[in-house]
Design an enzyme around this catalytic site. Structure first.
Site, PDB file in Angstrom:
ATOM      1  N   HIS A 109       0.887  -1.166   0.000  1.00  0.00           N
ATOM      2  CA  HIS A 109       0.000   0.000   0.000  1.00  0.00           C
ATOM      3  C   HIS A 109       0.927   1.219   0.000  1.00  0.00           C
ATOM      4  O   HIS A 109       2.152   1.069  -0.212  1.00  0.00           O
ATOM      5  CB  HIS A 109      -0.887  -0.066   1.255  1.00  0.00           C
ATOM      6  CG  HIS A 109      -2.110   0.797   1.175  1.00  0.00           C
ATOM      7  ND1 HIS A 109      -2.051   2.173   1.263  1.00  0.00           N
ATOM      8  CD2 HIS A 109      -3.432   0.485   1.024  1.00  0.00           C
ATOM      9  CE1 HIS A 109      -3.283   2.671   1.160  1.00  0.00           C
ATOM     10  NE2 HIS A 109      -4.148   1.660   1.012  1.00  0.00           N
TER      11      HIS A 109
ATOM     12  N   TRP B 240       2.174   5.238   4.643  1.00  0.00           N
ATOM     13  CA  TRP B 240       1.214   4.784   5.666  1.00  0.00           C
ATOM     14  C   TRP B 240       1.566   3.425   6.275  1.00  0.00           C
ATOM     15  O   TRP B 240       1.223   3.146   7.411  1.00  0.00           O
ATOM     16  CB  TRP B 240      -0.203   4.681   5.050  1.00  0.00           C
ATOM     17  CG  TRP B 240      -0.766   5.985   4.585  1.00  0.00           C
ATOM     18  CD1 TRP B 240      -0.816   7.151   5.309  1.00  0.00           C
ATOM     19  CD2 TRP B 240      -1.354   6.270   3.318  1.00  0.00           C
ATOM     20  NE1 TRP B 240      -1.408   8.139   4.567  1.00  0.00           N
ATOM     21  CE2 TRP B 240      -1.756   7.622   3.334  1.00  0.00           C
ATOM     22  CE3 TRP B 240      -1.592   5.519   2.166  1.00  0.00           C
ATOM     23  CZ2 TRP B 240      -2.379   8.245   2.245  1.00  0.00           C
ATOM     24  CZ3 TRP B 240      -2.217   6.120   1.089  1.00  0.00           C
ATOM     25  CH2 TRP B 240      -2.603   7.479   1.134  1.00  0.00           C
TER      26      TRP B 240
ATOM     27  N   TYR C  44       3.907   6.776  -3.202  1.00  0.00           N
ATOM     28  CA  TYR C  44       2.990   7.838  -3.640  1.00  0.00           C
ATOM     29  C   TYR C  44       3.772   9.140  -3.829  1.00  0.00           C
ATOM     30  O   TYR C  44       4.687   9.445  -3.054  1.00  0.00           O
ATOM     31  CB  TYR C  44       1.927   8.090  -2.568  1.00  0.00           C
ATOM     32  CG  TYR C  44       0.694   7.207  -2.601  1.00  0.00           C
ATOM     33  CD1 TYR C  44       0.779   5.843  -2.349  1.00  0.00           C
ATOM     34  CD2 TYR C  44      -0.566   7.763  -2.821  1.00  0.00           C
ATOM     35  CE1 TYR C  44      -0.377   5.054  -2.343  1.00  0.00           C
ATOM     36  CE2 TYR C  44      -1.723   6.981  -2.809  1.00  0.00           C
ATOM     37  CZ  TYR C  44      -1.617   5.625  -2.574  1.00  0.00           C
ATOM     38  OH  TYR C  44      -2.749   4.859  -2.556  1.00  0.00           O
TER      39      TYR C  44
ATOM     40  N   HIS D 252       4.307   6.334  -7.717  1.00  0.00           N
ATOM     41  CA  HIS D 252       2.862   6.141  -7.596  1.00  0.00           C
ATOM     42  C   HIS D 252       2.091   7.451  -7.729  1.00  0.00           C
ATOM     43  O   HIS D 252       1.617   8.015  -6.742  1.00  0.00           O
ATOM     44  CB  HIS D 252       2.572   5.460  -6.254  1.00  0.00           C
ATOM     45  CG  HIS D 252       1.251   4.728  -6.206  1.00  0.00           C
ATOM     46  ND1 HIS D 252       1.087   3.435  -6.635  1.00  0.00           N
ATOM     47  CD2 HIS D 252       0.033   5.097  -5.755  1.00  0.00           C
ATOM     48  CE1 HIS D 252      -0.160   3.042  -6.455  1.00  0.00           C
ATOM     49  NE2 HIS D 252      -0.841   4.045  -5.925  1.00  0.00           N
TER      50      HIS D 252
ATOM     51  N   GLU E  78      -0.687   5.335 -12.198  1.00  0.00           N
ATOM     52  CA  GLU E  78      -1.968   5.364 -12.910  1.00  0.00           C
ATOM     53  C   GLU E  78      -2.286   6.762 -13.397  1.00  0.00           C
ATOM     54  O   GLU E  78      -2.925   7.540 -12.695  1.00  0.00           O
ATOM     55  CB  GLU E  78      -3.106   4.893 -11.985  1.00  0.00           C
ATOM     56  CG  GLU E  78      -3.088   3.414 -11.682  1.00  0.00           C
ATOM     57  CD  GLU E  78      -4.304   2.963 -10.859  1.00  0.00           C
ATOM     58  OE1 GLU E  78      -5.104   3.821 -10.414  1.00  0.00           O
ATOM     59  OE2 GLU E  78      -4.438   1.749 -10.655  1.00  0.00           O
TER      60      GLU E  78
ATOM     61  N   GLU F 167      -0.850  -3.900 -10.796  1.00  0.00           N
ATOM     62  CA  GLU F 167      -1.787  -3.718  -9.688  1.00  0.00           C
ATOM     63  C   GLU F 167      -3.102  -4.384 -10.053  1.00  0.00           C
ATOM     64  O   GLU F 167      -3.654  -4.128 -11.130  1.00  0.00           O
ATOM     65  CB  GLU F 167      -2.027  -2.218  -9.464  1.00  0.00           C
ATOM     66  CG  GLU F 167      -2.238  -1.853  -8.018  1.00  0.00           C
ATOM     67  CD  GLU F 167      -2.599  -0.381  -7.868  1.00  0.00           C
ATOM     68  OE1 GLU F 167      -1.663   0.442  -7.837  1.00  0.00           O
ATOM     69  OE2 GLU F 167      -3.795  -0.072  -7.781  1.00  0.00           O
TER      70      GLU F 167
ATOM     71  N   ALA G 288     -12.901  -0.711  -7.587  1.00  0.00           N
ATOM     72  CA  ALA G 288     -11.790   0.171  -7.957  1.00  0.00           C
ATOM     73  C   ALA G 288     -11.371   1.137  -6.849  1.00  0.00           C
ATOM     74  O   ALA G 288     -10.265   1.676  -6.883  1.00  0.00           O
ATOM     75  CB  ALA G 288     -12.147   0.964  -9.210  1.00  0.00           C
TER      76      ALA G 288
ATOM     77  N   TRP H 129      -2.870  -5.646  -5.099  1.00  0.00           N
ATOM     78  CA  TRP H 129      -3.071  -4.541  -4.173  1.00  0.00           C
ATOM     79  C   TRP H 129      -3.932  -5.033  -3.029  1.00  0.00           C
ATOM     80  O   TRP H 129      -5.060  -5.435  -3.312  1.00  0.00           O
ATOM     81  CB  TRP H 129      -3.756  -3.377  -4.901  1.00  0.00           C
ATOM     82  CG  TRP H 129      -3.892  -2.141  -4.075  1.00  0.00           C
ATOM     83  CD1 TRP H 129      -4.953  -1.768  -3.296  1.00  0.00           C
ATOM     84  CD2 TRP H 129      -2.914  -1.104  -3.939  1.00  0.00           C
ATOM     85  NE1 TRP H 129      -4.705  -0.579  -2.680  1.00  0.00           N
ATOM     86  CE2 TRP H 129      -3.469  -0.140  -3.049  1.00  0.00           C
ATOM     87  CE3 TRP H 129      -1.625  -0.903  -4.456  1.00  0.00           C
ATOM     88  CZ2 TRP H 129      -2.766   1.019  -2.687  1.00  0.00           C
ATOM     89  CZ3 TRP H 129      -0.948   0.253  -4.094  1.00  0.00           C
ATOM     90  CH2 TRP H 129      -1.519   1.191  -3.220  1.00  0.00           C
TER      91      TRP H 129
ATOM     92  N   GLU I 200      -9.876  -2.358   4.783  1.00  0.00           N
ATOM     93  CA  GLU I 200     -10.547  -2.234   3.485  1.00  0.00           C
ATOM     94  C   GLU I 200     -10.412  -3.584   2.793  1.00  0.00           C
ATOM     95  O   GLU I 200      -9.462  -4.326   3.029  1.00  0.00           O
ATOM     96  CB  GLU I 200      -9.951  -1.099   2.630  1.00  0.00           C
ATOM     97  CG  GLU I 200      -8.507  -1.283   2.230  1.00  0.00           C
ATOM     98  CD  GLU I 200      -7.968  -0.146   1.350  1.00  0.00           C
ATOM     99  OE1 GLU I 200      -8.661   0.867   1.139  1.00  0.00           O
ATOM    100  OE2 GLU I 200      -6.819  -0.279   0.884  1.00  0.00           O
TER     101      GLU I 200
HETATM  102  C1  DCB Z   1      -5.644   2.542  -7.715  1.00  0.00           C
HETATM  103  C2  DCB Z   1      -4.427   3.171  -7.071  1.00  0.00           C
HETATM  104  C3  DCB Z   1      -4.239   2.790  -5.626  1.00  0.00           C
HETATM  105  C4  DCB Z   1      -5.583   2.657  -4.983  1.00  0.00           C
HETATM  106  C5  DCB Z   1      -6.213   1.452  -5.622  1.00  0.00           C
HETATM  107  C6  DCB Z   1      -7.629   1.176  -5.139  1.00  0.00           C
HETATM  108  O1  DCB Z   1      -6.600   3.550  -7.862  1.00  0.00           O
HETATM  109  F1  DCB Z   1      -3.304   2.932  -7.765  1.00  0.00           F
HETATM  110  O2  DCB Z   1      -3.444   3.736  -5.010  1.00  0.00           O
HETATM  111  O3  DCB Z   1      -5.440   2.412  -3.608  1.00  0.00           O
HETATM  112  O4  DCB Z   1      -6.232   1.506  -7.039  1.00  0.00           O
HETATM  113  O5  DCB Z   1      -8.423   2.262  -5.358  1.00  0.00           O
HETATM  114  C7  DCB Z   1      -6.307   3.147  -2.764  1.00  0.00           C
HETATM  115  C8  DCB Z   1      -6.213   2.534  -1.384  1.00  0.00           C
HETATM  116  C9  DCB Z   1      -6.969   3.357  -0.402  1.00  0.00           C
HETATM  117  C10 DCB Z   1      -6.498   4.799  -0.474  1.00  0.00           C
HETATM  118  C11 DCB Z   1      -6.609   5.311  -1.895  1.00  0.00           C
HETATM  119  C12 DCB Z   1      -6.043   6.703  -2.066  1.00  0.00           C
HETATM  120  O6  DCB Z   1      -6.680   1.208  -1.430  1.00  0.00           O
HETATM  121  O7  DCB Z   1      -6.777   2.854   0.905  1.00  0.00           O
HETATM  122  O8  DCB Z   1      -7.290   5.591   0.382  1.00  0.00           O
HETATM  123  O9  DCB Z   1      -5.861   4.486  -2.754  1.00  0.00           O
HETATM  124  O10 DCB Z   1      -4.720   6.754  -1.713  1.00  0.00           O
HETATM  125  C13 DCB Z   1      -7.662   3.410  -8.751  1.00  0.00           C
HETATM  126  C14 DCB Z   1      -7.751   2.387  -9.644  1.00  0.00           C
HETATM  127  C15 DCB Z   1      -8.793   2.329 -10.562  1.00  0.00           C
HETATM  128  C16 DCB Z   1      -9.753   3.311 -10.567  1.00  0.00           C
HETATM  129  C17 DCB Z   1      -9.693   4.357  -9.665  1.00  0.00           C
HETATM  130  C18 DCB Z   1      -8.652   4.408  -8.749  1.00  0.00           C
HETATM  131  N1  DCB Z   1     -10.808   3.265 -11.483  1.00  0.00           N
HETATM  132  N2  DCB Z   1      -8.606   5.487  -7.826  1.00  0.00           N
HETATM  133  O11 DCB Z   1     -10.848   2.424 -12.360  1.00  0.00           O
HETATM  134  O12 DCB Z   1     -11.743   4.113 -11.376  1.00  0.00           O
HETATM  135  O13 DCB Z   1      -9.419   6.406  -7.990  1.00  0.00           O
HETATM  136  O14 DCB Z   1      -7.797   5.514  -6.866  1.00  0.00           O
END
Ligand code: DCB
Length: 507
Positions: free
Chosen positions: A243, A247, A273, A308, A346, A434, A440, A468, A475
């Site tokens: 992660h 954090w 990040y 990241h 991303e 990932e 998502a 991931w 979560e």
């Molecule tokens: C990606 C990111 C990753 C994110 C995960 C799950 O984001 F690379 O950093 O991780 O997928 O969303 C999340 C953590 C949370 C944290 C959050 C912000 O699990 O605990 O709070 O990051 O740091 C994605 C991937 C795909 C999509 C959107 C996201 N999508 N996104 O397809 O819409 O918005 O973060």
């Protein structure tokens, strides 16, 4: 399951069930050439449905095959041996000299040496060919051990590309030829001579699904869409992503990383990040990353250094910081076989491949390559690594580049697998750096049924991946239950529903 399906699939693809020998594995390097040459009737199998690919070929066998190819009919032979007539006519034509194979069964059936085989093949198929002493003697490290009377034949065979050295550049003039090697050699000779409408088959490079670590595979490279080890065999990296390192630094410890390796993973990805109190505002998070990378390398696992980006989805925003960071990392890990660079997690928001990501990637790749010319570099694409079609229409220049696709089983389904398949079909190498069993946003689910479809898809396409994430956040995408301590190993009770599923597909 996999073991049963594989030969069936191979047979379907080759469409030649009849030539499937019980001792020719579907992933043996010679399966294509043996299938081709036995199918065309040049070498045949045995009554017990074996081909005996590793057995040596005899003088009688080679001479008979070449005679049939050249339409030479057998004359009256001096002995009762089955090949006596062919041996006699070959002798008459000067393909070999009497003292090489005096007409006894033992001599005819003796494994033929590579140097005599070279001479006979050249006499039979390329009587005019001459080789260049200077080129061949430099390329073949043991050229000096070729007996004088075979030098011309070996030079000619080498110049025609029929016979080459082994991986160490040795010709091994006195060693035998296996039947499998003979197939591949004859294929090359026939195709070169324009005989028998023979195409040269590709050797099969063995697939190593979930392929062990750095010590087994060495430095990786990309061939076509495949990630390959130093022997050119397909490698699948399968492991975890951390992660956010700002954090969850505790999951980069030696103990935690070893625990993941002990459960069968061979790669770790370190998500540094840029935003959200990451590297841009707290550059010391880099030390957490370095600790993690070093722990992975010490545990024989490949390590991905992940820049990241997420909240600001334009890789150009922190391009200068990124260049400085990767310059430092590339200098630190230069030439290290285990380190992989992922230059933008991303990209998202109002960015495109052509306008933002590609120009960024070109600069970063140049930066890294100027320090380490061979490392694998992973590149993201728009829409959180889903807009692969933009990459297909305009891939980057250069070697050892792979493109990342990310999926979350609760959000991304068949339509994204279709995009991956279509990218692979267009020759675009894909690394899923990932993936999650959740939706998502990292929560909800877990969506195990859809995740299984993805795992099957990744397995059948030899796609490398990192899940991931390795953390104990509350979560659903977190692999560990809240409060889990991974330093002393990870037991089943510490794995979340996601973690149980993910860890079970490492082996
Ligand atoms: C990606 C990111 C990753 C994110 C995960 C799950 O984001 F690379 O950093 O991780 O997928 O969303 C999340 C953590 C949370 C944290 C959050 C912000 O699990 O605990 O709070 O990051 O740091 C994605 C991937 C795909 C999509 C959107 C996201 N999508 N996104 O397809 O819409 O918005 O973060």
């Amino acid at each position: 399951m996999k073991k049963i399906i594989m030969p069936i699939v191979a047979t379907l693809i080759l469409g030649v069930n009849t030539y499937a020998f019980s001792d020719v594995a579907s992933d043996a390097w010679y399966v294509n050439t043996v299938t081709n040459m036995s199918g065309k009737g040049y070498l045949s199998g045995y009554n017990d449905n074996t081909f005996r690919p590793e057995n040596n070929i005899s003088a009688a066998e080679l001479v008979t095959i070449l005679s049939k190819i050249k339409g030479v009919s057998p004359s009256v032979g001096p002995s009762a041996h089955w090949a006596s007539g062919y041996m006699q006519s070959a002798l008459d034509k000067g393909w070999y000299d009497w003292d090489e194979f005096p007409p006894t069964a033992e001599k005819y059936d003796e494994p033929i040496s590579r140097q005599i085989a070279a001479k006979i093949m050249v006499k039979a198929l390329f009587p005019e060919a001459k080789g260049d002493y200077n080129t061949a003697s430099k390329m073949l490290s043991d050229f000096s051990s070729v007996d004088g009377r075979y030098i011309d034949g070996v030079l000619a065979a080498y110049s025609q590309g029929i016979m080459t050295g082994d991986n160490n550049g040795n010709f091994n003039p006195k060693k035998g030829l296996t039947r499998a090697e003979a197939c591949s050699l004859l294929e090359r000779a026939l195709s070169k001579a324009g005989l028998g409408d023979v195409k040269v088959s590709e050797p099969v490079k063995k697939t190593v699904v979930n392929s062990k670590g750095i010590s087994a595979n060495g430095r990786l490279h990309v061939e076509g869409t495949r990630l390959c080890n130093q022997n050119g065999e397909t490698v699948v990296l399968n492991g975890m992503s951390t992660h956010g390192l700002q954090w969850f630094p505790q999951f980069t410890s030696q103990g935690a990383i070893k625990a993941v390796g002990d459960r069968g993973a061979n790669v770790m990805r370190f998500a540094m990040y840029t935003d959200e109190n990451g590297y841009i505002s707290s550059p010391s998070v880099k030390n957490t990353l370095i600790n993690g990378v070093d722990a992975a390398l010490a545990n024989d696992m490949y390590a991905i250094i992940d820049w990241h980006i997420l909240r600001d989805g334009d890789p150009l925003t922190y391009k200068e910081q990124s260049k400085a960071f990767f310059t430092e990392m590339a200098n630190k890990y230069k030439g290290n076989p285990g380190v992989i660079y992922e230059i933008c997690n991303e990209p998202n928001g109002n960015v495109s491949w052509q306008g933002n990501i590609k120009p960024y990637a070109d600069e970063l790749i140049t930066t890294i390559r100027s320090i380490d010319s061979d490392a694998i570099i992973l590149v993201g694409c728009a829409d959180w690594c889903q807009r692969l079609e933009e990459v297909v229409s305009s891939p980057l220049q250069g070697k050892n580049i792979m493109y990342t696709c990310h999926f979350y089983a609760g959000t991304h389904t068949q339509w994204l697998r279709d995009k991956v398949a279509s990218a692979l079909n267009s020759g675009i190498p894909i690394f899923i750096s990932e993936w999650g069993t959740s939706a998502a946003d990292g929560s909800n689910g877990v969506y195990i049924e859809e995740a299984q479809r993805w795992v099957d898809f990744m397995n059948s396409n030899n796609i490398s991946r990192c899940n991931w994430s390795l953390c104990d956040k509350a979560e659903s995408s977190a692999a560990l239950n809240p409060g889990a301590n991974a330093n002393d190993g990870i037991d089943n009770g510490e794995l979340s529903a996601s973690g149980s599923f993910v860890f079970s597909q490492f082996n």
